[in-house]
Design a protein around this motif. Structure first.
Motif, PDB file in Angstrom:
ATOM      1  N   THR A 164       0.839  -1.207   0.000  1.00 29.83           N
ATOM      2  CA  THR A 164       0.000   0.000   0.000  1.00 29.83           C
ATOM      3  C   THR A 164       0.870   1.252   0.000  1.00 29.83           C
ATOM      4  N   ASP A 165       1.920   1.217   0.827  1.00 33.76           N
ATOM      5  CA  ASP A 165       2.855   2.354   0.828  1.00 33.76           C
ATOM      6  C   ASP A 165       3.447   2.557  -0.555  1.00 33.76           C
ATOM      7  N   MET A 200       0.894   4.117  -2.770  1.00 33.31           N
ATOM      8  CA  MET A 200       0.739   5.535  -2.445  1.00 33.31           C
ATOM      9  C   MET A 200       1.895   6.349  -3.014  1.00 33.31           C
ATOM     10  N   THR A 225       1.827   8.003  -6.505  1.00 35.06           N
ATOM     11  CA  THR A 225       1.218   9.320  -6.708  1.00 35.06           C
ATOM     12  C   THR A 225       1.979  10.387  -5.930  1.00 35.06           C
ATOM     13  N   ALA A 230       2.917  10.256  -2.735  1.00 34.20           N
ATOM     14  CA  ALA A 230       2.643  10.326  -1.306  1.00 34.20           C
ATOM     15  C   ALA A 230       3.320   9.158  -0.613  1.00 34.20           C
ATOM     16  N   GLY A 231       3.857   9.382   0.549  1.00 36.37           N
ATOM     17  CA  GLY A 231       4.447   8.293   1.315  1.00 36.37           C
ATOM     18  C   GLY A 231       5.776   7.829   0.756  1.00 36.37           C
ATOM     19  N   TRP A 235      -9.004   7.872  -7.686  1.00 34.63           N
ATOM     20  CA  TRP A 235      -9.352   6.644  -6.955  1.00 34.63           C
ATOM     21  C   TRP A 235     -10.837   6.384  -7.058  1.00 34.63           C
ATOM     22  N   GLU A 244     -10.053   7.926  -1.600  1.00 30.37           N
ATOM     23  CA  GLU A 244      -8.668   8.366  -1.544  1.00 30.37           C
ATOM     24  C   GLU A 244      -8.028   7.976  -0.230  1.00 30.37           C
ATOM     25  N   GLY A 245      -6.729   7.995  -0.211  1.00 34.68           N
ATOM     26  CA  GLY A 245      -6.006   7.826   1.044  1.00 34.68           C
ATOM     27  C   GLY A 245      -5.559   6.392   1.275  1.00 34.68           C
ATOM     28  N   ARG A 246      -4.598   6.248   2.161  1.00 29.59           N
ATOM     29  CA  ARG A 246      -3.966   4.959   2.404  1.00 29.59           C
ATOM     30  C   ARG A 246      -4.987   3.919   2.872  1.00 29.59           C
ATOM     31  N   ASP A 247      -5.884   4.300   3.786  1.00 29.37           N
ATOM     32  CA  ASP A 247      -6.839   3.338   4.331  1.00 29.37           C
ATOM     33  C   ASP A 247      -7.759   2.780   3.249  1.00 29.37           C
ATOM     34  N   ALA A 248      -8.209   3.680   2.390  1.00 30.44           N
ATOM     35  CA  ALA A 248      -9.123   3.244   1.327  1.00 30.44           C
ATOM     36  C   ALA A 248      -8.416   2.298   0.366  1.00 30.44           C
TER      37      ALA A 248
END
Lengths: 240, 286
Positions: free
Chosen positions: B191-192, B195, B198, B200-201, B239, B243-247
């Motif tokens: 997941t990282d 992310m 794009t 991020a992370g 997305w 959006e976001g890591r959790d999703a």
């Protein structure tokens, strides 16, 4: 007989009223019971499956008919928007029918299969999440409430009393059929489909662990207007 | 009441009733009212003759000399509409979507028709301007899951995505966690990595390894998606399921598989071509 006789004798007046109303009523009602063409001969119609029936009961309970009709009238604008006009045969197992006379929302007679189950879930929980201009209230509690279906067989039995041709087999297996349709692979779906051809099977509300009222509601919506086989329907035999 | 009595003042007959010296006049109904009553009676008889009305015996009814039937009228009307559009419909049937888009006349017609078809059939999920909604793809951008050419869009509309049609577009993200294809730790790392595509992370080598082994087959080695397989682009910051890591991570453990119905059979082919051209024009057609 002069007017005066009626006006001065209450018994004669009552008898006169009864005769007049009876003639009016009989002329309007009796033909519909005697004419064989009232209900078209079509292929594919069957009584509601227990899950669809449970959904229909929720539809009635929540008063959906106050805003949604279930009757596509034989007009060009309706035919182009909703599809084939509704047939009498399509509501012959409805007690009571849901034709309605108010369209605050769209007609639902042929909504079956038009949207995905996911869409219906999102739309029932919050209509504006998918249709921003919608004024329909949300029904999020349907997704939270387990569907009580101990009485599934009783509902079928009651409808049989008023003429819906449920078989003993269908009534005996009502609860099992309901669970099979809502749970998909886990139940005996072959038997279900033999009893109720074209029944849409699956987890409708996106929560496979439970059978909720939303499952029943969506199962009902997804079958509306989908049963009649219009490839074998002969419109010239059903001119009204 | 042996004798008819007439009111002295008006000359009108009385009913013979009297209350405290007040007598009730028996004024006749106005002539015009009586005539109207007879007109309605005669109209009813005319109606019986012209229109379906009376049951005869068991199982039949008088059809009326006009032979009126609302269903027959509709059939006639729809046939007339079809005739009036026949020239256009034939041209659409004979043309591929590319030819429709290339012909200014047909394009004009398709855009007008497509807009109406879209509003009724597509807008409930994709939004009235194709702006999409969570879990329903945006049609007005150039991020296409199954391809954004006219032919691609036509195919998707005809056969749907994960629909009941045999030809339907089919892709299914595996349930990586529940089926124990990867561990929870690997899920966090990949997941990282996703992310980081794009910007991020921070990506780890371990995350990249998992991606190459498990994800690249459908999402491409660069994460930019493979349209032939319906693997969405993960590198453009758009997305579908949030959006976001959790999703993003949620898709590894409980992947959502949206459905689009097959429209073949529900819409005719000419309508599908029109709405294809319309969707293509919304902003991102390729």
């Amino acid at each position: 007989m002069s007017h005066e006789k009626f006006e001065t004798n209450v018994i004669i007046l009552i008898i006169g009223i009864l005769i007049t109303i009876s003639i009016g009523g009989l002329v309007q009602l009796v033909p519909l019971y005697t004419m064989e063409q009232t209900i078209e001969e079509v292929d594919g119609m069957r009584p509601y499956s227990p899950l669809e029936l449970a959904g229909r009961n929720i539809y009635v309970r929540e008063g959906c008919y106050t805003c949604h009709s279930q009757q596509v009238r034989p007009f060009r604008d309706e035919a182009e928007r909703y599809g084939h006009y509704s047939l009498a045969a399509e509501s012959m197992y409805d007690h009571p029918f849901q034709w309605g006379s108010k369209r605050t929302g769209p007609d639902l007679a042929r909504v079956g299969g038009k949207y995905s189950n996911d869409w219906h879930v999102a739309h029932m929980i919050d209509p504006r999440s998918v249709v921003p201009e919608s004024i329909m209230p949300g029904y999020p509690f349907l997704a939270e409430k387990d569907l009580g279906f101990d009485d599934a067989a009783d509902h079928l039995g009651t409808l049989r009393v008023v003429g819906v041709p449920y078989t003993d087999d269908q009534i005996a297996n009502a609860a099992a059929d309901l669970a099979a349709q809502a749970n998909g692979e886990e139940g005996d779906t072959d038997a279900l489909l033999a009893r109720y051809p074209k029944a849409v099977v699956g987890d409708f509300d996106g929560d496979p662990a439970r059978v909720t009222e939303l499952d029943a509601m969506i199962a009902y919506l997804q079958m509306l207007g989908t049963l009649v086989d219009f490839t074998t329907f002969k419109p010239e035999m059903a001119q009204r | 009441m042996a004798q008819k009595e007439h009111d002295a003042l008006t000359g009108t007959e009385t009913t013979g009733h009297e209350w405290d010296g007040i007598k009730e006049l028996n004024t006749p109904l106005p002539r015009w009212w009586v005539y109207l009553l007879w007109v309605t009676v005669i109209w009813a008889v005319v109606y019986y003759v012209l229109y379906p009305s009376w049951p005869i015996g068991l199982g039949d009814y008088t059809k009326g000399v006009l032979g009126y039937s609302s269903r027959a009228e509709l059939a006639k009307e729809l046939e007339a509409v079809k005739q009036s559009r026949a020239g256009w419909l034939q041209r659409f049937e004979d043309s591929t979507v590319e030819e429709v888009a290339g012909d200014p006349d047909l394009l004009n017609y398709a855009m007008a028709g497509g807009r109406v078809i879209f509003a009724d059939n597509c807008a409930p999920c994709h939004g009235s301007g194709g702006q999409g909604a969570p879990a329903y793809p945006v049609l007005a951008d150039d991020d296409w899951i199954w391809g954004g050419t006219l032919e691609d869009i036509l195919f998707t509309i005809r056969y749907g995505v994960r629909a009941t049609h045999d030809e339907t577009r089919l892709s299914e993200m595996p349930n990586f966690l529940a089926d124990e294809i990867i561990t929870a730790e690997e899920a966090g790392e990949v997941t990282d990595y996703v992310m980081s595509l794009t910007g991020a992370g921070v990506a780890t080598v371990a995350g990249q390894t998992v991606f190459m082994e498990q994800c690249a087959a459908c999402h491409g080695e660069d994460g930019k998606g493979l349209k032939e397989l319906g693997g969405p682009n993960l590198a453009d910051g758009i997305w579908l399921y949030g959006e976001g890591r959790d999703a993003v991570m949620a898709q590894l453990g409980n992947p959502r598989h949206g459905e689009m119905p097959a429209w073949v059979g529900r819409l005719d082919d000419v309508s599908i071509k029109q709405v294809t051209v319309y969707v293509h024009s919304l902003g991102g057609g390729q």
